[in-house]
Each structure stands twice: as C-alpha cells, then as structure tokens.
Design a protein around this motif. Structure first.
Motif, mmCIF file in Angstrom:
data_model
loop_
_atom_site.group_PDB
_atom_site.id
_atom_site.type_symbol
_atom_site.label_atom_id
_atom_site.label_comp_id
_atom_site.label_asym_id
_atom_site.label_seq_id
_atom_site.Cartn_x
_atom_site.Cartn_y
_atom_site.Cartn_z
ATOM 1 N N LYS A 161 -15.055 -5.755 4.289
ATOM 2 C CA LYS A 161 -13.987 -4.959 4.912
ATOM 3 C C LYS A 161 -14.230 -3.486 4.612
ATOM 4 C CE LYS A 161 -9.743 -7.565 5.474
ATOM 5 N NZ LYS A 161 -8.404 -7.792 4.970
ATOM 6 N N PHE B 122 -3.067 -0.968 8.092
ATOM 7 C CA PHE B 122 -4.083 -0.878 7.052
ATOM 8 C C PHE B 122 -4.681 -2.234 6.709
ATOM 9 C CE2 PHE B 122 -1.517 2.917 6.398
ATOM 10 C CZ PHE B 122 -2.512 3.879 6.382
ATOM 11 N N GLU B 123 -4.560 -3.165 7.651
ATOM 12 C CA GLU B 123 -5.111 -4.508 7.431
ATOM 13 C C GLU B 123 -4.643 -5.106 6.111
ATOM 14 O OE1 GLU B 123 -9.258 -5.164 8.225
ATOM 15 O OE2 GLU B 123 -9.309 -3.445 9.555
ATOM 16 N N LEU B 124 -3.356 -5.040 5.878
ATOM 17 C CA LEU B 124 -2.805 -5.657 4.672
ATOM 18 C C LEU B 124 -2.913 -7.169 4.791
ATOM 19 C CD1 LEU B 124 0.528 -3.658 4.384
ATOM 20 C CD2 LEU B 124 -1.617 -3.171 3.251
ATOM 21 N N ASP B 125 -2.903 -7.844 3.670
ATOM 22 C CA ASP B 125 -2.922 -9.297 3.746
ATOM 23 C C ASP B 125 -1.524 -9.890 3.604
ATOM 24 O OD1 ASP B 125 -2.644 -8.638 1.159
ATOM 25 O OD2 ASP B 125 -4.353 -9.764 0.392
ATOM 26 N N VAL B 126 -0.521 -9.027 3.603
ATOM 27 C CA VAL B 126 0.860 -9.515 3.614
ATOM 28 C C VAL B 126 1.610 -8.726 4.684
ATOM 29 C CG1 VAL B 126 0.952 -10.152 1.186
ATOM 30 C CG2 VAL B 126 1.507 -7.826 1.859
ATOM 31 N N LYS C 290 -0.348 -4.879 16.426
ATOM 32 C CA LYS C 290 -1.697 -5.408 16.289
ATOM 33 C C LYS C 290 -2.343 -5.565 17.661
ATOM 34 C CE LYS C 290 -3.634 -8.436 12.832
ATOM 35 N NZ LYS C 290 -3.595 -9.738 12.239
ATOM 36 N N TYR D 238 1.773 3.260 3.220
ATOM 37 C CA TYR D 238 0.682 2.295 3.312
ATOM 38 C C TYR D 238 1.175 0.885 3.626
ATOM 39 C CZ TYR D 238 -3.060 5.262 1.392
ATOM 40 O OH TYR D 238 -4.011 6.214 1.197
ATOM 41 N N VAL D 239 2.374 0.561 3.195
ATOM 42 C CA VAL D 239 2.819 -0.837 3.318
ATOM 43 C C VAL D 239 3.902 -1.018 4.369
ATOM 44 C CG1 VAL D 239 2.145 -1.614 1.034
ATOM 45 C CG2 VAL D 239 4.341 -0.493 1.328
ATOM 46 N N SER E 266 -0.526 -4.228 10.290
ATOM 47 C CA SER E 266 -1.684 -3.983 11.150
ATOM 48 C C SER E 266 -2.351 -2.649 10.849
ATOM 49 C CB SER E 266 -1.242 -4.015 12.603
ATOM 50 O OG SER E 266 -0.210 -3.067 12.809
ATOM 51 N N ALA F 143 3.516 1.891 -3.140
ATOM 52 C CA ALA F 143 3.012 0.852 -2.238
ATOM 53 C C ALA F 143 2.487 -0.340 -3.026
ATOM 54 C CB ALA F 143 1.912 1.431 -1.356
ATOM 55 N N ALA F 144 1.800 -0.044 -4.130
ATOM 56 C CA ALA F 144 1.230 -1.133 -4.923
ATOM 57 C C ALA F 144 2.343 -2.033 -5.449
ATOM 58 C CB ALA F 144 0.418 -0.577 -6.080
ATOM 59 N N ILE G 150 -3.901 -6.838 -3.448
ATOM 60 C CA ILE G 150 -3.990 -6.991 -4.897
ATOM 61 C C ILE G 150 -4.619 -8.335 -5.245
ATOM 62 C CG2 ILE G 150 -2.077 -5.459 -5.455
ATOM 63 C CD1 ILE G 150 -0.311 -7.958 -5.727
ATOM 64 N N LEU H 68 3.397 -4.725 -3.089
ATOM 65 C CA LEU H 68 2.507 -5.891 -3.097
ATOM 66 C C LEU H 68 2.747 -6.746 -4.340
ATOM 67 C CD1 LEU H 68 -0.907 -4.486 -1.818
ATOM 68 C CD2 LEU H 68 1.042 -5.329 -0.533
ATOM 69 N N PHE I 215 -5.841 -2.081 -0.197
ATOM 70 C CA PHE I 215 -4.788 -2.694 0.627
ATOM 71 C C PHE I 215 -4.480 -4.137 0.257
ATOM 72 C CE2 PHE I 215 -7.205 0.240 3.481
ATOM 73 C CZ PHE I 215 -6.371 1.310 3.251
ATOM 74 N N ILE J 140 -2.888 -3.593 -10.703
ATOM 75 C CA ILE J 140 -3.794 -3.036 -9.696
ATOM 76 C C ILE J 140 -3.015 -2.181 -8.693
ATOM 77 C CG2 ILE J 140 -5.218 -3.632 -7.711
ATOM 78 C CD1 ILE J 140 -6.134 -6.058 -9.210
ATOM 79 N N ASP J 141 -3.541 -1.006 -8.437
ATOM 80 C CA ASP J 141 -2.940 -0.169 -7.407
ATOM 81 C C ASP J 141 -3.972 0.083 -6.316
ATOM 82 O OD1 ASP J 141 -1.784 1.639 -5.796
ATOM 83 O OD2 ASP J 141 -1.153 3.016 -7.374
ATOM 84 N N PRO J 142 -3.939 -0.702 -5.241
ATOM 85 C CA PRO J 142 -4.970 -0.560 -4.205
ATOM 86 C C PRO J 142 -4.755 0.653 -3.305
ATOM 87 C CG PRO J 142 -3.430 -2.273 -3.591
ATOM 88 C CD PRO J 142 -2.970 -1.753 -4.923
ATOM 89 N N PHE J 143 -3.733 1.441 -3.611
ATOM 90 C CA PHE J 143 -3.491 2.652 -2.818
ATOM 91 C C PHE J 143 -3.754 3.898 -3.647
ATOM 92 C CE2 PHE J 143 -0.631 -0.759 -1.559
ATOM 93 C CZ PHE J 143 -1.086 -0.974 -0.276
#
Lengths: 495, 426
Positions: A407, B292-296, A473, B285-286, B290, B254-255, A161, B258, A159, A129-132
């Motif tokens: 989101k 791009f609201e990443l989850d990591v 943040k 992107y990574v 904050s 970027a992917a 995976i 992750l 953003f 998966i490439d979310p970008f």
C-alpha cells in the motif's frame, strides 16, 4: 483467488509465458466485465471483498540485490507481498500502477532502532501506535519502512493500527562493560548455568523418548533471555565501543556459540578479525567520533574506515544515524531522517556501495530476525518498496513513494514536507488504476475494453461525480477511469 | 374592546402573584429559528404552563391572551451546553468509576449556576470529574430550589476518556467484561427461575388445564422474575449494551479513534465522540474511510455525533485553516458544539464563536442545531427541548438580530415559560 499452478507460472522471472496466463486472466476478467447495469453495484461490492489487492511499480530500475539491477522492470505486488518481478508482466485489472520511469526502486529501509516513529514504548506500543504521526511520515520520507521499537520490529504502516508488528522480542539486550566487572562476571555465570541447563534439556529430550518417566531438568538459574539467545531464537544485543569490551564480547560469544549484535562498536576496526571470527554483527554510527585514549599504546578511537574494515573481516554492518528520532536540533543530517546519508559516509570510508545499501536494508533485517520478510526485493517477501529519484545513497535523492505491505504509505507530492522540492514532472505523477482488459493484448479483450469504454465515458468527468457518489468510494473511481481511457497507448510501452 | 382589555388585565393580574410572566401568553416576534422546522417569519408562539402550545407564522391570537409583541426580535431555542464542568470543581483523579453520578455534586443555591441563564444557556450537561471512565453526567435546568428541580435527567451519558495506551483500552474492555459476567449471572438466574416456575407449574397441574395455561403465560408478565441487580461498576456497561445509556467518548487524535474502535471491537452501544480541537488536530484523517484507505469506517461513515468547540484548526505543519466542524458534517457526521471553555465568559461568547465557524463555511442551520437539538440528544432530552416545537419546553432566547451575528445582543431568556433574564414587559 488464483490457483497454484497459475501463481507458479507467473512467478517465473522474465519468461513471459504469455498465452497461458492471459487465458487464465481472461477467465477471471470475464465476470468482472459482466455487471453492466441494474444490480451491478451490489455485485461489485461483494466481489471487492474477496478480490485480490494488486499494486505494480513499473518501469523503474529495480535493485534486487548486490550488484543486481533490473532496468525498467516491474514489481508486481499482490495482497501486500511481492508477487512477481520482471519485464512484460501482465497486470491484472484494477492494479494500482505507480510509474517509476527514470527512477530507482529499492527495498524499504530498515532501521534497527528508532524512537517516536511508530508508538511509544516496546511493551505498550501496539496500543500506542499513531499511524497519523508526522514523524511516521518523515520516517517514510527517509525511506524507512521497518524499524526496531524497543525489542520489537515494527512497520511504518499508515492509516491503520493493525498488524504493524513484524516480530516481538527481536533482541535480547545484554550489558558487558569494563566499568562493571561484577556485571560481566554475573552475565558469564548466567551463561554458564543456562548453557548447562540447555545441555541437560537436550539430553533429556533425547532420553525421554525411551524412558518416559524421566523428569524434565529443573530451570534453576536459567535466564530466559539467554536461553533464547543460545537456542538461536533471537540475537543478543550489546552496546559497546571500547576495544576490551568488544574482545570480551567476542570471547563470550565464541565460548557459548552465539552471534552477538554490537551497537556502537567504535573501536571495532582495531579488533575486526576477532569480531569476524566470533560471528559478531555491528550496528554502527559512521560519523560518531571519539579520540584515542592517549594513555594506551594500542590503536584506538574512531575511524572513518571502521565500517569497511569490519566488513572486510566478515562482520555484517548495519548503519544508524546518530540520533534515533526525528529531530531538528544540533547539526543537520544526523537524525533518523538521514539514514541514507549516514550509510553514504561509510562509502566515503571505503565500504562498497552494495554493502552500504545492505547496511540499511538486508543486514538490519537479518539482525532483527525478520530477513525472511523484509530487507530485499524478492518474490514472496513483503511488498515494502521505496521509489527514489536517484541513487539511494546520494545526498540529492528523495524518496518519491514508500510502499508498505503493498500500500502506498508515502507519496512525496501528497505530503507537505518535500513536495515543493524538485516536484515530479507531470508524466511521472501518473498513479493510475488500470482499467479492465487494458493490459491484455488479445483482440477478445480489446473488444471487451471497447465494450466497457462507453460506460465509463458516459460518466461525466467531474462535476457530477459527487452526485452519484453517496458513497464517496464509488465517486472516486469514475474520476480516474477517464484518465486511463485517455492514454491506453502508453501502457504497451512495458512490452 | 373594553371587554378584551378587561380580560387581558385580569389574566395578567392573576398570574402576577407568582412571577412576572403569565401562565398563558403569546409571543409575537420577527423571526423564529425553530431548528427542527426551519425558519418562521413573523412567528407567533403560544405558551402555556411552561410548554409551547403552538407555533406558526402570523397565527391569530385569541382575545384575552397576553401578548409579548417584539417584532424586532429573533427567537431560538435555549442553548444546551452538554459537556461541561461549569460551576463545579476542577478535575482530578484517573480512577475508573463508571458508577459515579455527577448529580451528587449539584448545589442548587450556587450563584454561578443561577447566573448561567444570562448567557442564553437553559440546559446544562455536567459530567463527573476525572480521567478514564469517570462516571455519568447529569442534564439539568440551571434554576431550581432543590436538586430534584434542577435535574432533567440523571445518568445522561457515561463519560469515557479513551487514550492510545494499554491502560485506557483495557479499562473499556474490562467494563464490558463485567457486563459479560453479569449477563452470565443473569442467564443463570433466569434459568433457575424458569426451573422453579416449572416446578410450581407441575405442582399446580391438578388444576383444570385451561386455567393453568393462562397462569403460565401470566406469570412472567406479573414480574415474578426479577433480574438480579448488576454490580455498581458493571451496571453502566450493562445499560450501554441495552441502549439505556449513551457514552460520550473523548479522543484527542485520529490514532485514538482507531484505538477506541480497537478497544470496543464488536461491541455495539450508542456513543458520541468528544473531540477536543487542538491547533493542529489530525482528526480529519479518520472522517472518511475512502479518503485515506482506512481499514475501519470513519467518523462520517458511521454518522457519529461529534462534540467539539467552535474553533478553526490548521493543517498540521502549515498555516492553512481547516474547518473541522464543516469537514465532519461533510463526511456524514453529526455535530454538537460546546463552548470553548467551562467559564461564564466562554458560555457568553459561545454563539459568537459559532458564528466564526459559520463564516468559515459551516452550514448555518447545522450550526444552530449544534447548539440546541444535537446537544439535547447527547443528553437524551431531545424529546423535551432543543427546538421550538409544539409540546416542547418553552426554553427560548431572544436576540435583537441574527443570533450568530457578533453585534446582536441577547435581550431575554425564557426558561420553562418564564422570563429569567431581560426586562420584558407585556
């Protein structure tokens, strides 16, 4: 964490059970207002971890089903699920609000197949998966939030995976073609033996309750895919266009009692009744043209009415564009980006508007066996929404926001592709975070709001924000907060 | 006066036997970019036995010490090219061979290798060829008669190519699984040893108690217990966990960042990132969670060191330039540059290319650090070189102007206190 009685109350449509939820809300809001200074930072962070994630699309015309439109309504999403739909909703503090004034809100579109939007192949896709990916952005810009990748159903989540897959093995692919009689025979034999096994197995299931030593029937000549189909765990997916093939599939389906999904189905309109009776579902590409075989007397070839005729015969229709990837070759408007245009062409061939919208939302979701999660705007379903600036099927319409699992995954103004085309008016761009107590009309809360205000106001608007933001943040928020403060009058409009 | 002259000539004569550079000497230059301690104007550097003895502004030089007086020069630490295949064969193969050492490929007599000092590079990090987990890099000084003389540090880092596909992620997971198996084995061995030891202890119980206590304490210290040797393929991962070894993880997009985080899961070990910068790189992107609201956590949030070429990229789909190096630093990441390619010319153009990125907004000091001290710590030799500091190796390069200015010329290169490039006379 809200208690159950609270959520059930909230989910009552349109009825604003005003006092009670507000009271519950005030209970929640109180601790939120507490941390004033000192160790407030720490407390906030801790709280954030277990706080719920809220998002609201307000003031839009919400399409909640065939012929059902809620004007200027609000869709409130909680932790990625649709929490409540209606008017005069109380929005909890820290709700991210998308003002869809003058816009339409539709369920995120579902495409039964696509390539290159999410990852590579079916088996490996979770690891690819490439979310970008730019194609994912373009897919979202087309309104697609869920798609079939190989046999899996996958969401276009950006953003991250994680948790993209909605369902594995959504289809069992089968081949039934007049060009391959041996294959047809083989498939039918497999159906026979698998059906026989299933019959024996069910029989054994009943009897073993009484006779415990009974042996389970042997899985001889059992095709696991067919077994899934016969057990109604996944649909069989055929690719067929020829009338004879379509009839053959219909008969097979009726003989063994399963519902086939037929991709292509160009000559379906000639045998629509048979397909309808067999419970077939069709994935159509409206603009695919093929001539009639002139050596045959019977009707044949493609028809622009294909979708509408099949629809009238009770065949659920899903629509996909001619090309399943984002592509710039060939004729404009035929790739996956133009799924709505393709559905629009079905309307041109007499398919009712609602059926056309269903053909890119509910029906494909149902075909992939994920209709309980995506495809329509209903309380409890996944918060996959698109906000468009016009009727979904109109060629002029652009997707302004795409929301996946509560989101924002796409914002037209923020991506480079279409931002310059009919940019949103300033008033429409407001994507604001509600401040504490903003929605609460009670004087109590109003005083709270006042109490908070100076604290926010003290923080200088820009310039200084990066300074106190060791963590960016935290730095982001103060920038937005003053905005809210500027226009607290606007919000009560919903009421 | 006469005496001092005499002394200096004596000193010069005595050291002239081996090489042209004396063992003990002073350098007086216009400016020194120390990298670690800022800029020193009118710097004086005292060098003895290949090490920097002292460095400071306008220090008095003891009489009799030979002095290289070059007030028009600017000195900085020798460049460290930490991620390279310079002078080695082209890459191939995708086997996972974490046990392979790049040092087996070293060829001290290589003309090409010797030549590299002419570019200002005084330390090289060479990695083994191949995709996947191809093995461990070696840190070398480019001049030496034997391999031993070349090698500064073997097993400098483990090179991992992490891609967004199942096989690549599995290779990483499998590596740590092997380390798990070893940990299990080691635990059992320890238990067994403890048991045996306890038996021995009980046998000796007849001895007086005081003595026994002492012995039990002393036994483990004496090294009675030797942990079993891990399998060759497991060892690098055991070392990673024990932080005896770093990993350099190459990701392209970027992917893949992750997916790499997904592959390592909760595993903790020191790692740097190698980010090949393509024209439309999407790595921005990574950088920050904050943004791009990443989850990591992003690269910047984790303060990861990024090894990249000094090139500018563009925002995908546009012609707007993007300075990723600058963005990485702004987000909180660390930066180590490498030349744009592995050729001699790429190394020669290196600093000029870094200059381009600096003129596009990257902080100058960060840039200088990114070609010296940061790559040195990628190789794990930052205690020894990479900056102009007391006690460090006298690896220095001399320019006739600002090193980042394209018009400046490299005048001389010093490796371990010896001039190895440039005509330098006392």
């Amino acid at each position: 964490m809200r208690s159950k009685w609270y959520s059930t109350l909230l989910s009552g449509l349109l009825l604003s059970a005003f006092s009670l939820p507000t009271a519950a809300y005030a209970q929640e809001a109180a601790p939120a207002a507490k941390p004033a200074d000192g160790k407030a930072e720490e407390g906030k962070d801790k709280k954030k971890a277990d706080e719920d994630r809220w998002l609201a699309v307000t003031n839009g015309d919400v399409y909640i089903g065939p012929g059902a439109l809620l004007r200027e309504a609000t869709v409130l999403c909680k932790n990625g699920k649709i929490h409540k739909i209606g008017h005069d909703l109380d929005l909890p503090a820290d709700t991210k609000v998308i003002d869809a004034q003058g816009m339409h809100v539709y369920p995120g579109l579902v495409s039964p197949s696509s390539s290159g939007l999410v990852g590579n192949t079916a088996g490996d896709f979770a690891d690819t998966i490439d979310p970008f990916n730019r194609n994912m952005v373009l897919g979202l810009a087309a309104g697609i939030t869920t798609t079939g990748v190989g046999n899996a159903a996958v969401k276009l989540k950006r953003f991250t995976i994680k948790d993209a897959q909605v369902r594995d093995r959504a289809f069992v692919t089968m081949v039934w073609s007049g060009r391959n009689p041996q294959g047809k025979k083989g498939l039918r034999e497999k159906f026979v033996s698998t059906a026989e096994y299933l019959r024996q197995y069910r029989d054994w299931e009943e009897r073993v309750k009484r006779e415990k030593d009974l042996k389970e029937p042997a899985k001889k000549d059992v095709d696991p895919g067919i077994l899934m189909v016969l057990r109604n765990e996944a649909y069989a997916r055929f690719s067929a266009n020829d009338r004879d093939d379509l009839l053959g599939i219909a008969r097979l389906a009726q003989e063994f009692g399963f519902r086939p999904v037929i991709e292509g189905c160009t000559e379906g309109w000639t045998v629509a009744d048979e397909l309808g009776r067999a419970g077939a579902m069709a994935i159509l590409t409206i603009r695919n043209q093929s001539p009639k075989d002139e050596t045959l007397v019977r009707a044949g070839g493609s028809s622009i009415q294909n979708a509408s005729i099949l629809h009238r015969a009770g065949v659920p229709i899903a629509v996909v564009p001619g090309q399943d990837s984002v592509s710039l070759d060939g004729i404009v408007g035929r790739d996956i980006q133009h799924i709505t245009v393709e559905a629009g062409f079905a309307v041109r061939g007499e398919l009712p508007d609602d059926a056309a919208i269903a053909s890119i939302t509910t029906i494909p979701a149902r075909i992939m066996g994920i209709g309980h999660r995506v495809g329509s705007i209903e309380v409890g379903k996944d918060a996959d929404l698109i906000v468009t600036d016009g009727e979904l099927l109109h060629y002029n319409t652009h997707v302004q926001w795409a929301i996946v699992d509560g989101k924002v995954a796409y914002d037209k103004e923020k991506e480079m592709f279409f931002a310059h085309i009919r940019p949103r008016k300033k008033s429409e761009t407001s994507e604001v975070k509600l401040d504490k107590g903003e929605t609460a009309p009670k004087p109590e809360d109003a005083s709270k709001q006042d109490g908070d205000k100076p604290a926010d106001g003290e923080k200088p608007k820009e310039g200084d924000t990066p300074k106190d933001g060791d963590k960016p943040k935290e730095g982001d928020k103060p920038e937005e907060k003053p905005k809210d403060g500027d226009k607290p009058e606007e919000k009560p409009k919903q009421g | 006066m006469i005496l001092s002259l005499l002394l200096s000539s004596l000193a010069a004569a005595s050291s002239d036997q081996g090489t042209s550079t004396p063992n003990l000497f002073a350098l007086r230059v216009g400016r020194a970019e120390t990298v670690s301690k800022g800029v020193i104007e009118h710097a004086v550097i005292l060098v003895e036995g290949g090490k920097i003895i002292t460095i400071g502004e306008d220090l008095p030089i003891e009489r009799g010490i030979p002095v290289y007086d070059r007030p028009e020069w600017v000195v900085m630490p020798g460049l460290v090219s930490a991620y390279s295949r310079y002078s080695l064969d082209s890459e191939g193969g995708d086997d996972n061979s974490p046990e392979v050492l790049a040092s087996i490929e070293l060829y001290p007599a290589s003309e090409e290798l010797r030549k590299i000092v002419e570019t200002g590079v005084t330390t090289l990090g060479l990695y083994p060829p191949g995709n996947g987990i191809s093995g461990q890099a070696v840190a070398i000084r480019p001049l030496g008669e034997t391999k031993e003389e070349l090698i500064l540090r073997d097993s400098a880092y483990l090179k991992i190519l992490s891609r967004a596909n199942g096989a690549s992620k599995r290779a990483i997971k499998d590596g740590f699984k092997k380390a798990d198996e070893y940990a299990e084995k080691e635990k059992k061995a320890k238990e067994k040893w403890d048991k045996d030891n306890a038996k021995k202890g009980s046998e000796k119980k007849e001895e007086p108690k005081a003595g026994e206590e002492k012995k039990e304490e002393a036994a483990p210290e004496k090294g009675g217990y030797v942990p079993p040797e891990p399998e060759p393929k497991a060892k690098p991962f055991v070392d990673l966990r024990a932080e005896r070894l770093r990993a350099v993880v190459s990701i392209q997009s970027a992917a893949e960042y992750l997916h790499f985080l997904d592959a390592i899961g909760e595993e903790k070990f020191p790692w740097d990132l190698r980010l090949p910068i393509t024209r439309e790189s999407d790595l921005f992107y990574v950088l920050r969670k904050s943004e791009f609201e990443l989850d990591v956590d992003g690269i910047g949030d984790k303060h990861v060191r990024c090894i990249m070429e000094p090139v500018l990229s563009v925002m995908p789909g546009t012609l707007r330039t993007r300075n990723l190096a600058k963005d990485v630093v702004a987000a909180g990441g660390k930066l180590a540059f490498i030349p744009r390619g592995d050729s001699f010319n790429d190394h020669r153009q290196w600093l000029a290319n870094v200059g381009e990125v600096v003129s596009a907004g990257l902080d100058r000091n960060v840039a200088l650090r990114a070609v010296t001290l940061e790559p040195a710590s990628v190789l794990g030799v930052e205690q020894r070189l990479g900056s102009l500091e007391k006690g460090k190796d006298a690896n220095m390069i001399f320019y006739d102007g600002d090193p980042l200015e394209a018009s400046s010329r490299l005048k001389a290169v010093m490796l371990d206190g010896k001039f190895v490039f440039g005509e330098v006379k006392l």
